[in-house]
Scaffold this active site. Sequence first.
Site, PDB file in Angstrom:
ATOM      1  N   LYS A  64      42.085   9.960  58.463  1.00 45.11           N
ATOM      2  CA  LYS A  64      41.620  10.394  57.144  1.00 45.11           C
ATOM      3  C   LYS A  64      42.745  10.440  56.124  1.00 45.11           C
ATOM      4  O   LYS A  64      42.552  10.866  54.997  1.00 45.11           O
ATOM      5  CB  LYS A  64      41.004  11.805  57.247  1.00 45.11           C
ATOM      6  CG  LYS A  64      39.922  11.953  58.298  1.00 45.11           C
ATOM      7  CD  LYS A  64      38.674  11.183  57.951  1.00 45.11           C
ATOM      8  CE  LYS A  64      37.567  11.479  58.955  1.00 45.11           C
ATOM      9  NZ  LYS A  64      36.354  10.678  58.695  1.00 45.11           N
ATOM     10  N   SER A  65      43.917   9.979  56.538  1.00 45.37           N
ATOM     11  CA  SER A  65      45.114  10.151  55.724  1.00 45.37           C
ATOM     12  C   SER A  65      45.584   8.841  55.123  1.00 45.37           C
ATOM     13  O   SER A  65      45.331   7.754  55.644  1.00 45.37           O
ATOM     14  CB  SER A  65      46.227  10.749  56.605  1.00 45.37           C
ATOM     15  OG  SER A  65      47.483  10.627  56.005  1.00 45.37           O
TER      16      SER A  65
END
Length: 300
Positions: free
Chosen positions: A239-240
């Site tokens: 998610k980064s």
Amino acid sequence: MPHSPSPEPPPSPGYRGRFAPSPTGDLHFGSLLAAFGSWLLARHQGGEWWVRIEDLDPPREVAGAADRQLQALSAFGLHADGPVVRQSARTACYQAALQRLLESGHAFECHCTRAELAAHAGIHRECVGRAHRDLPAIRFRVPDGASLAFEDGIQGSQAQRVDIEAGDFVLRRADGLWAYQLAVVVDDAAQGITDVVRGADLLDSTPRQILLQRALGLPLPRYAHLPLVRDEAGRKLSKSSSAWPVDPTTPAAGLRAAWHALGQHADALPAAGGVDTVLSAARAAFDPTRIPRRLRHPIV
């Protein structure tokens, strides 16, 4: 109307593990850690290691990602011992399992919307939907007071009040797409998977999957959840913005980094040499007891 019997899973050895990525992007370091860790545990036990593509959510998939993931695994020397299965081709299997759950009373139609469940923190314990939906979601009926405990091979003793923490969970979404919980249980049984090794972000899904396995009369695999790779902000790597694809042109370097993150002795791997040399040394030196529950440092 009687349902057709479930197909017998393929005969499995004492240990059969798997790596099951979703094609939502190219292979990143967190994925490599899960793949390498599950491969090492399988080889340590003298078992098999299979690969499954979990492509059940077309809106989130990236075109060509599944093929690039498989190519990257090959570049890292991580080759499946069985045929690569794609969940998108297994709709009939999920439908058969869903029908069994509906007939046994373990599943039910739900016409609630997310907005209607928001007042209950999104946890479904009773239907509050005010309008009939042409294609309702199908949920698993979690009994009141349902509590489930299991021993994780890496994270240790786990327990969850499934009714309070998860509620009646979705098996088929209102948009007609299959939910992860049902598909993964059906496929692990069909492939004869004995050991599920994956990232710790899926740890809290395990009690739901065990409930499903029991309701469907399926064998329960052993579970082991590897430490989750996070960035400096504490976000899951996938998610980064740090989730850059691993470089398949320098696979030995990627394997050494994953080896270090798995808590293994750094000097056990040769400083030079190709993938085959690194993997051979890794198999010989791997110590499962050194795998940490959590990574001490973020991956940036």
